[in-house]
Design a protein around this motif. Structure first.
Motif, short mmCIF file in Angstrom:
data_model
loop_
_atom_site.label_atom_id
_atom_site.label_comp_id
_atom_site.label_asym_id
_atom_site.label_seq_id
_atom_site.Cartn_x
_atom_site.Cartn_y
_atom_site.Cartn_z
N GLU A 35 0.84 -1.21 0.00
CA GLU A 35 0.00 0.00 0.00
C GLU A 35 0.87 1.25 0.00
N ILE A 36 1.91 1.25 0.82
CA ILE A 36 2.81 2.41 0.89
C ILE A 36 3.47 2.63 -0.47
N GLN A 37 3.94 1.56 -1.08
CA GLN A 37 4.57 1.70 -2.39
C GLN A 37 3.57 2.23 -3.42
N ASP A 38 2.34 1.75 -3.36
CA ASP A 38 1.30 2.18 -4.29
C ASP A 38 0.95 3.65 -4.08
N ILE A 39 0.71 4.03 -2.84
CA ILE A 39 0.36 5.42 -2.50
C ILE A 39 1.46 6.38 -2.94
N SER A 40 2.70 5.92 -2.80
CA SER A 40 3.85 6.76 -3.15
C SER A 40 4.17 6.75 -4.64
N GLY A 41 3.43 5.94 -5.39
CA GLY A 41 3.67 5.87 -6.83
C GLY A 41 4.95 5.14 -7.19
N ARG A 42 5.41 4.28 -6.29
CA ARG A 42 6.65 3.55 -6.54
C ARG A 42 6.35 2.15 -7.06
N GLU A 43 7.36 1.58 -7.69
CA GLU A 43 7.26 0.23 -8.21
C GLU A 43 6.91 -0.74 -7.08
N LYS A 44 5.98 -1.65 -7.36
CA LYS A 44 5.63 -2.67 -6.39
C LYS A 44 6.29 -3.99 -6.81
N ILE A 45 6.87 -4.67 -5.84
CA ILE A 45 7.47 -5.96 -6.10
C ILE A 45 6.78 -6.99 -5.21
N SER A 46 7.03 -8.23 -5.49
CA SER A 46 6.51 -9.29 -4.64
C SER A 46 7.22 -9.21 -3.28
N ILE A 47 6.44 -9.22 -2.22
CA ILE A 47 6.99 -9.12 -0.87
C ILE A 47 6.72 -10.42 -0.14
N ASN A 48 7.78 -10.97 0.45
CA ASN A 48 7.65 -12.18 1.25
C ASN A 48 8.41 -12.00 2.56
N GLU A 49 8.51 -13.06 3.31
CA GLU A 49 9.13 -13.00 4.63
C GLU A 49 10.60 -12.56 4.60
N ASN A 102 -2.93 -2.25 17.00
CA ASN A 102 -2.82 -1.51 18.26
C ASN A 102 -1.61 -1.93 19.09
N ILE A 103 -0.42 -1.67 18.56
CA ILE A 103 0.80 -2.02 19.29
C ILE A 103 1.41 -0.83 20.02
N GLY A 104 0.93 0.38 19.74
CA GLY A 104 1.51 1.56 20.37
C GLY A 104 2.82 1.94 19.70
N ASP A 105 3.56 2.81 20.34
CA ASP A 105 4.82 3.29 19.78
C ASP A 105 5.93 2.31 20.09
N VAL A 106 6.40 1.60 19.08
CA VAL A 106 7.50 0.66 19.25
C VAL A 106 8.74 1.12 18.48
N GLY A 107 8.72 2.34 18.02
CA GLY A 107 9.85 2.85 17.26
C GLY A 107 9.82 2.39 15.83
N ASN A 108 10.97 2.36 15.21
CA ASN A 108 11.09 1.98 13.80
C ASN A 108 11.01 0.46 13.68
N LEU A 109 9.92 -0.02 13.15
CA LEU A 109 9.73 -1.46 13.00
C LEU A 109 10.66 -2.06 11.95
N CYS A 110 11.19 -1.25 11.07
CA CYS A 110 11.96 -1.75 9.94
C CYS A 110 13.46 -1.83 10.21
N ALA A 111 13.87 -1.46 11.42
CA ALA A 111 15.29 -1.50 11.78
C ALA A 111 15.45 -2.19 13.13
N LEU A 165 15.64 -4.76 8.96
CA LEU A 165 14.98 -6.03 9.24
C LEU A 165 14.19 -6.54 8.05
N SER A 166 14.07 -7.85 7.98
CA SER A 166 13.23 -8.49 6.97
C SER A 166 11.78 -8.45 7.43
#
Length: 95
Positions: free
Chosen positions: A16-30, A58-67, A75-76
């Motif tokens: 969704e983020i890639q689509d909203i941003s107009g960026r190329e979408k690729i297959s995403i897996n684990e 509803n996890i609250g603020d856990v910081g940057n989930l991607c790092a 992170l994967s």
């Protein structure tokens, strides 16, 4: 939610983020690492992703989930799912 459901949710939200941003979408897996594998995915995208995840589970603020917690490694999707599961588990224990 199960880990598999969270992996699917994370992939859906990242697309969704890639689509909203107009960026190329690729297959995403684990194994996909959003920071590096997704064209144009940056820290702002990571903040957007965390907010979207929080709205869903509803996890609250856990910081940057991607790092990693120390911010030294991207992170994967599987590792992101593990962090989300950990956050939801902690939140349940507090309730």
């Amino acid at each position: 939610m199960t880990r598999n459901e969270i992996v699917k949710l994370a992939a859906k939200l990242l697309l969704e983020i890639q689509d909203i941003s107009g960026r190329e979408k690729i297959s995403i897996n684990e194994e996909t690492v959003p920071i590096g594998d997704l064209l144009g995915f940056d820290s702002l995208s990571g903040v957007e992703f965390a907010a979207m995840v929080d709205a869903e589970v509803n996890i609250g603020d856990v910081g940057n989930l991607c790092a990693s917690q120390d911010g030294t490694r991207a992170l994967s999707v599987g590792e992101i799912a593990d962090r989300i599961l950990e956050a939801t588990s902690k939140k349940r224990k507090k309730s």
